[in-house]
Design a protein around this motif. Sequence first.
Motif, mmCIF file in Angstrom:
data_model
loop_
_atom_site.group_PDB
_atom_site.id
_atom_site.type_symbol
_atom_site.label_atom_id
_atom_site.label_comp_id
_atom_site.label_asym_id
_atom_site.label_seq_id
_atom_site.Cartn_x
_atom_site.Cartn_y
_atom_site.Cartn_z
ATOM 1 N N LEU A 137 0.892 -1.189 -0.126
ATOM 2 C CA LEU A 137 -0.027 -0.049 -0.053
ATOM 3 C C LEU A 137 0.918 1.167 -0.140
ATOM 4 C CD1 LEU A 137 -2.755 -0.884 2.502
ATOM 5 C CD2 LEU A 137 -3.142 -0.717 -0.146
ATOM 6 N N THR A 138 0.881 1.954 -1.067
ATOM 7 C CA THR A 138 1.814 3.062 -1.280
ATOM 8 C C THR A 138 0.645 4.278 -1.373
ATOM 9 O OG1 THR A 138 3.122 1.713 -2.755
ATOM 10 C CG2 THR A 138 3.359 4.102 -2.786
ATOM 11 N N PRO A 139 1.168 5.191 -0.288
ATOM 12 C CA PRO A 139 0.475 6.541 -0.407
ATOM 13 C C PRO A 139 0.921 7.349 -1.659
ATOM 14 C CG PRO A 139 1.919 6.466 1.526
ATOM 15 C CD PRO A 139 1.927 5.283 0.886
ATOM 16 N N ALA B 235 -0.036 -1.460 -4.677
ATOM 17 C CA ALA B 235 1.074 -1.869 -5.798
ATOM 18 C C ALA B 235 1.078 -3.571 -6.250
ATOM 19 C CB ALA B 235 2.484 -1.466 -5.209
ATOM 20 N N SER B 236 0.452 -4.258 -5.315
ATOM 21 C CA SER B 236 0.494 -5.804 -5.390
ATOM 22 C C SER B 236 -0.217 -6.336 -6.385
ATOM 23 C CB SER B 236 0.236 -6.386 -3.971
ATOM 24 O OG SER B 236 -1.352 -6.086 -3.648
ATOM 25 N N ALA B 237 -1.251 -5.282 -6.925
ATOM 26 C CA ALA B 237 -2.309 -5.730 -8.022
ATOM 27 C C ALA B 237 -1.616 -5.334 -9.323
ATOM 28 C CB ALA B 237 -3.722 -5.033 -7.591
ATOM 29 N N GLY B 238 -0.355 -4.762 -9.348
ATOM 30 C CA GLY B 238 -0.026 -4.692 -10.771
ATOM 31 C C GLY B 238 -0.651 -3.279 -11.402
ATOM 32 N N ILE C 109 3.391 -0.067 -12.656
ATOM 33 C CA ILE C 109 4.550 -0.361 -12.078
ATOM 34 C C ILE C 109 5.838 -0.208 -13.102
ATOM 35 C CG2 ILE C 109 6.034 -1.872 -10.753
ATOM 36 C CD1 ILE C 109 3.153 -1.021 -9.667
ATOM 37 N N GLY C 110 6.600 0.671 -12.959
ATOM 38 C CA GLY C 110 7.780 0.810 -13.990
ATOM 39 C C GLY C 110 8.628 -0.386 -14.119
ATOM 40 N N ALA C 111 9.673 -0.083 -15.104
ATOM 41 C CA ALA C 111 10.897 -1.060 -14.817
ATOM 42 C C ALA C 111 11.683 -0.940 -13.743
ATOM 43 C CB ALA C 111 11.651 -0.939 -16.067
#
Length: 64
Positions: free
Chosen positions: A4-6, A24-27, A48-50
């Motif tokens: 979980l990223t704010p 972020a875990s959901a891609g 999600i970037g490289a």
Amino acid sequence: MEMLTPRSIQCPYCGERIEILVDASAGDQQYIEDCQVCCQPINVSVWIGADEDVHVSVAGEDEA
């Protein structure tokens, strides 16, 4: 990577800065979240970037 990223975003309707929590875990994902100030629906795109950084883009319904 934290799951979980704010993220601070600016509402495309009222211009207020609000904070959302991105999973972020959901891609890569797209969803609608209501603005906490004006209650308008915001289209949120997450990817999600490289470099494994979480990127967020927002738009109003008429812009999507």
